[in-house]
Design a protein around this motif. Structure first.
Motif, PDB file in Angstrom:
ATOM      1  N   UNK A 169       6.361 -20.469 -37.184  1.00 60.88           N
ATOM      2  CA  UNK A 169       7.284 -21.469 -37.715  1.00 60.88           C
ATOM      3  C   UNK A 169       7.066 -22.838 -37.113  1.00 60.88           C
ATOM      4  N   UNK A 170       6.891 -22.901 -35.786  1.00 61.64           N
ATOM      5  CA  UNK A 170       6.649 -24.184 -35.119  1.00 61.64           C
ATOM      6  C   UNK A 170       5.307 -24.778 -35.546  1.00 61.64           C
ATOM      7  N   UNK A 171       4.325 -23.920 -35.748  1.00 58.51           N
ATOM      8  CA  UNK A 171       3.018 -24.416 -36.172  1.00 58.51           C
ATOM      9  C   UNK A 171       3.085 -25.003 -37.570  1.00 58.51           C
ATOM     10  N   UNK A 172       3.819 -24.345 -38.465  1.00 57.87           N
ATOM     11  CA  UNK A 172       3.999 -24.889 -39.807  1.00 57.87           C
ATOM     12  C   UNK A 172       4.690 -26.246 -39.748  1.00 57.87           C
ATOM     13  N   UNK A 173       5.662 -26.371 -38.865  1.00 60.07           N
ATOM     14  CA  UNK A 173       6.385 -27.637 -38.720  1.00 60.07           C
ATOM     15  C   UNK A 173       5.438 -28.750 -38.290  1.00 60.07           C
ATOM     16  N   UNK A 174       4.577 -28.478 -37.329  1.00 64.32           N
ATOM     17  CA  UNK A 174       3.636 -29.488 -36.849  1.00 64.32           C
ATOM     18  C   UNK A 174       2.620 -29.879 -37.921  1.00 64.32           C
ATOM     19  N   UNK A 175       2.165 -28.901 -38.696  1.00 64.91           N
ATOM     20  CA  UNK A 175       1.221 -29.188 -39.783  1.00 64.91           C
ATOM     21  C   UNK A 175       1.895 -30.064 -40.835  1.00 64.91           C
ATOM     22  N   UNK A 176       3.143 -29.749 -41.184  1.00 67.38           N
ATOM     23  CA  UNK A 176       3.850 -30.559 -42.168  1.00 67.38           C
ATOM     24  C   UNK A 176       4.113 -31.974 -41.647  1.00 67.38           C
ATOM     25  N   UNK A 177       4.468 -32.095 -40.370  1.00 65.53           N
ATOM     26  CA  UNK A 177       4.668 -33.420 -39.783  1.00 65.53           C
ATOM     27  C   UNK A 177       3.401 -34.258 -39.889  1.00 65.53           C
ATOM     28  N   UNK A 178       2.249 -33.630 -39.629  1.00 63.73           N
ATOM     29  CA  UNK A 178       0.986 -34.365 -39.725  1.00 63.73           C
ATOM     30  C   UNK A 178       0.701 -34.774 -41.167  1.00 63.73           C
ATOM     31  N   UNK A 179       0.983 -33.879 -42.107  1.00 65.12           N
ATOM     32  CA  UNK A 179       0.751 -34.203 -43.520  1.00 65.12           C
ATOM     33  C   UNK A 179       1.582 -35.415 -43.932  1.00 65.12           C
ATOM     34  N   UNK A 180       2.844 -35.465 -43.501  1.00 65.04           N
ATOM     35  CA  UNK A 180       3.698 -36.594 -43.864  1.00 65.04           C
ATOM     36  C   UNK A 180       3.287 -37.853 -43.108  1.00 65.04           C
ATOM     37  N   UNK A 181       2.843 -37.717 -41.860  1.00 70.11           N
ATOM     38  CA  UNK A 181       2.347 -38.869 -41.097  1.00 70.11           C
ATOM     39  C   UNK A 181       1.145 -39.488 -41.805  1.00 70.11           C
TER      40      UNK A 181
END
Length: 449
Positions: A169-181
């Motif tokens: 779950x935390x890894x998915x969150x970090x990947x999504x944050x990078x995509x939006x960044x």
């Protein structure tokens, strides 16, 4: 004499800095204000990008369906490739068609129907966990629902227990944050810049790669006879690759995309439903009454799905106000004409379901929560493309039936057995990420009915 091309109206170039701030801080306001000030077709210049924002059902039909071959994935998806790779969400051309052919059979109605018991079992666990929390101590129901939707996807698509991978779950969150960044910065920040989000992303990417390798190794060592889940189909499909690194990258990209996009959208829809219904207690009572009428004390099964008519109306209205896919971006391959306006080749084109679903010409009191507007007797004259919560055309969301069945059964079981009250004073803010999330979570108190 050739008539000059019509260009949509829009803000002047001097507004660029303000638009960049809105792109970062309030993307929904940017889209809403553009439509309110300039109409259904808007041309916005932001730095090196010229965006064409279209907000009419006829425009959506042209871009997403009638001339879909001319429009590839656009801004946001292009920049997100570093985070999501070449999964179904970002790929194009023959690779996308191959991925779609590989995955599509898993989402056929017959197979989805067979997964109903898995969803109901996970929903029953959720009801039990929330029921155990009664007594006044708030619980973040959005976190609980997100765990449920990820677990359901693991079992239905991969035939695997993702609960064994606590970091996912935390890894998915970090990947999504990078995509939006990458979307906010339009991909102009190099990967080597030591930004905190990029460091977290690299760690998350490595973790997700490790998890995919473990899932594949377990399945390869213990193959399922006649298995037809996504994981088995991807193992077969990527076996054609001569380079094992390419096979591994394809496996990782496709699984990350399916799991991230799939569980996020359904969790958001359920979360927004709980939030909106809490503001309209009469809707909650009607949901409870329908669940009791349809189910009594038993668990639902697939044949019950069509009986939840009012629940379906509620979910449709929730997805109108807060569509799980809030923006659809495309890039024009060749020049086109949309709604009488010229779209140059290479232009970035945006269709925003969030604003399209609030168009005053097609929705009475568009900001009001009114499930009755989806009564079949009231929908006959509405244009098909006025409501596109799962996109439209060839890229219509492949998992929409699974997501709707999951949301229906979860909502029915929650409202039959429990009362969930939002904690007083808590503020929920729409957070437009890959899906339209509830920023700040949703803490609730729980009571048994």
């Amino acid at each position: 004499m050739t008539e000059p091309h019509r260009t949509p109206p829009g803000p002047p170039r001097r507004a660029t800095l303000g638009l960049l701030r809105k792109l970062k801080n309030d993307r929904l306001a940017l889209m809403s204000q553009a439509r309110a000030e300039y109409g259904d077709a808007v041309r916005v210049v932001i730095g090196p990008k010229t965006l064409y924002i279209f907000n009419h059902p006829d425009h959506a039909k042209r871009v997403l369906a009638d001339n879909a071959a001319n429009y590839h994935k656009g801004i946001g998806y292009i920049e997100s490739k570093r985070a999501l790779g070449d999964g179904l969400l970002t790929s194009e051309g023959e690779l996308w068609r191959k991925q779609r052919r590989t995955i599509q059979p898993v989402f056929q109605h017959k197979r989805i129907a067979a997964q109903a018991d898995v969803i109901v079992e996970e929903a029953a666990k959720l009801v039990a966990r929330l029921g155990a929390a009664q007594g006044g101590t708030p619980v973040d129901v959005l976190e609980e629902v997100t765990g449920l939707t990820l677990g359901v996807l693991g079992r239905t698509l991969l035939d695997a227990d993702l609960g064994a991978y606590e970091s996912i779950g935390h890894s998915f969150e970090a990947v999504q944050d990078q995509a939006m960044f990458d979307m906010e910065t339009m991909g102009m920040v190099p990967a080597w810049v030591p930004h905190a989000k990029q460091r977290q992303f690299r760690t998350a990417r490595a973790d997700l790669t490790r998890i995919v390798e473990l899932l594949v190794a377990e399945r390869t060592a213990n193959p399922r006879p006649a298995a037809d889940d996504v994981l088995s189909r991807l193992i077969t499909s990527t076996a054609e690759e001569t380079d094992p690194r390419v096979a591994q990258a394809r496996m990782r990209d496709e699984l990350i995309t399916l799991l991230l996009a799939g569980h996020e959208t359904t969790a958001s829809t359920i979360g927004w439903t709980l939030f909106l219904v809490n503001q309209h207690p009469e809707v909650g009572e009607a949901l409870h009454a329908e669940a009791v009428e349809v189910l009594g004390d038993r668990r639902p099964g697939y044949p019950d799905l069509a009986k939840f008519r009012y629940t379906a109306m509620v979910l449709n209205e929730v997805m109108r106000l807060f569509p799980p896919v809030w923006i659809l971006t495309r890039k024009a391959v060749d020049a086109d004409e949309v709604g009488g306006f010229h779209v140059p080749a290479g232009s970035d084109v945006l269709i925003c379901p969030y604003t399209l679903h609030r168009h005053p010409d097609f929705w009475t009191e568009p900001d009001r929560f009114d499930p009755e507007r989806f009564d079949p007797d009231r929908t006959t004259n509405r244009p098909r493309y006025a409501y596109i919560p799962f996109g439209a055309g060839p890229r219509f969301c492949v998992g929409n039936h699974l997501g709707l069945m999951e949301a229906t059964f979860v909502i029915a079981m929650l409202f039959r057995d429990l009362r969930l009250a939002t904690v007083a004073g808590h503020t929920v803010t729409p957070e437009p990420m890959l899906s339209l999330r509830l920023g700040g979570g949703l803490p609730v108190t729980v009571q048994h009915r």
